[in-house]
Design a protein around this motif. Structure first.
Motif, PDB file in Angstrom:
ATOM      1  N   ILE A 154     -22.662  62.062  25.522  1.00 30.83           N
ATOM      2  CA  ILE A 154     -23.953  61.708  25.040  1.00 30.83           C
ATOM      3  C   ILE A 154     -24.558  62.816  24.758  1.00 30.83           C
ATOM      4  O   ILE A 154     -25.076  63.400  26.001  1.00 30.83           O
ATOM      5  N   VAL A 177     -24.673  51.388  26.225  1.00 27.12           N
ATOM      6  CA  VAL A 177     -25.493  52.386  25.169  1.00 27.12           C
ATOM      7  C   VAL A 177     -26.804  52.321  25.941  1.00 27.12           C
ATOM      8  O   VAL A 177     -27.492  53.266  26.095  1.00 27.12           O
ATOM      9  N   LEU A 194     -28.961  55.426  28.065  1.00 25.34           N
ATOM     10  CA  LEU A 194     -30.299  55.767  27.435  1.00 25.34           C
ATOM     11  C   LEU A 194     -31.216  55.858  28.644  1.00 25.34           C
ATOM     12  O   LEU A 194     -32.042  56.810  28.808  1.00 25.34           O
ATOM     13  N   LEU A 252     -30.293  58.810  30.736  1.00 24.20           N
ATOM     14  CA  LEU A 252     -30.740  59.990  30.184  1.00 24.20           C
ATOM     15  C   LEU A 252     -32.090  60.220  30.143  1.00 24.20           C
ATOM     16  O   LEU A 252     -32.660  61.431  30.331  1.00 24.20           O
ATOM     17  N   CYS A 253     -32.944  59.202  29.814  1.00 27.85           N
ATOM     18  CA  CYS A 253     -34.228  59.295  30.193  1.00 27.85           C
ATOM     19  C   CYS A 253     -34.810  59.742  31.581  1.00 27.85           C
ATOM     20  O   CYS A 253     -35.768  60.581  31.798  1.00 27.85           O
TER      21      CYS A 253
END
Length: 323
Positions: free
Chosen positions: A193, A282, A286, A289-290
């Motif tokens: 990612i 996914v 996410l 990631l945030c």
């Protein structure tokens, strides 16, 4: 002898009512048959393909069900990073909806005021226009877990000709063969990612092969595979099990389970997994990631932890003033 006139209470419609309900139920079941769904998906995919050809823009699927309406050769993913995209965008983005009712000849991609982002609704609305088509199913690919017998969008398009040609009676056996065949294909490879260098996605079947390369595994599955649990323990890898099934049920369960990622320490590679490597994993990636990465992909403490550190520091300073 009873000479009173016959009244409504003497009439019995229960049998007729039951029969009517049975007929209506059977008609609905026939309309939502697998064969009707397949033919409707192919029809809707033709509209999506026409949109892409007309606009000549990258075509990106909503992975929940959008991939059912896009032939693999038509799918194109933009390679722009977020930073590059920001540099190129000089105007606001504006969402513009496209449906099968729209005249594409009147649609353009240039505007002085904004950059259009076209959101394509593949299915026709059920109206007089298609009322005479008794086989059309609006949103035919929705909730595929409940009707596709294990078939997914990839297998569907790989075997489109066979599936379209098969009769309703032939489809269950054909789909069973295709599903069995697809499970023998190698697992989805590890996907990085970007812009991170430490966050990855794969399917649950590939976890054991990737344990040597990661420090943390976030696994979405209804049940935890004992082999994965034992291997992670032996390799001293942090394993976070999010108890989630597949499809919509799994997405609802994920909302309850997601708090388990609150205390991840990103001191090495993190692997997010689900049954397909394209669904719940996914969403988990996410969220991570945030929460744990800066905009340029550098690992950092979570915003919650940073705030806790600030509060603790402020408390200690305040305590020092009064000491």
């Amino acid at each position: 002898m009873n000479n009173r006139p016959t009244g409504p209470s003497d009439l019995n419609f229960s049998s007729a009512h039951t029969n009517i309900n049975s007929v209506v139920t059977e008609l609905k079941r026939d309309k939502l048959s697998i064969r009707n769904r397949i033919s409707s998906i192919v029809k809707d995919a033709a509209f999506v393909e026409n949109v892409q050809k007309h606009l000549q823009l990258p075509l990106i699927a909503n992975e929940r069900c959008g991939s059912w309406y896009i032939r693999p050769e038509a799918k194109r993913i933009s390679k722009l990073t977020l930073l590059t995209l920001r540099e190129k965008l000089k105007k606001p983005l504006k969402a513009c909806w496209l449906t099968p009712d729209v005249d594409l000849s009147n649609i353009g991609i240039e505007s002085d005021d904004f950059h259009p982002v076209y959101l394509c609704t593949a299915s026709s609305r059920v109206s007089a226009d298609i009322a005479d088509d008794a086989t059309y199913v609006q949103g035919a690919a929705d909730d595929h877990e409940s009707w596709a017998l294990g078939l997914n969008a990839v297998s569907f398009w790989q075997n489109e000709v066979q599936l379209v040609a098969a009769s309703e009676d032939e489809l269950p056996d054909l789909i069973s063969i295709l599903v069995d065949k697809s499970t023998t294909i190698s697992h989805r490879s590890l996907s990085l990612i970007k812009p991170t260098s430490e966050l990855f996605i794969c399917d649950n079947g590939g976890v054991l092969e990737q344990l040597h390369a990661v420090k943390t595994v976030v696994l979405c599955a209804q049940d935890l595979d004992p082999a994965i649990e034992k291997a992670a323990l032996n390799a001293k890898i942090k394993l976070i099990h999010l108890v989630c099934g597949e499809g919509k049920v799994g997405s609802r369960q994920l909302r309850i389970e997601l708090h388990k990622i609150d205390h991840i320490k990103v001191d090495g590679s993190v692997l997010c997994c689900c049954w397909s490597g394209r669904d719940l994993a996914v969403g988990v990636a996410l969220a991570i990631l945030c929460k744990y990465f800066s905009i340029d992909g550098q690992a950092q403490a979570s915003k919650i932890h940073l705030q806790q550190d600030r509060d603790q520091t402020a408390s200690q300073l305040d305590h020092g003033k009064h000491a």
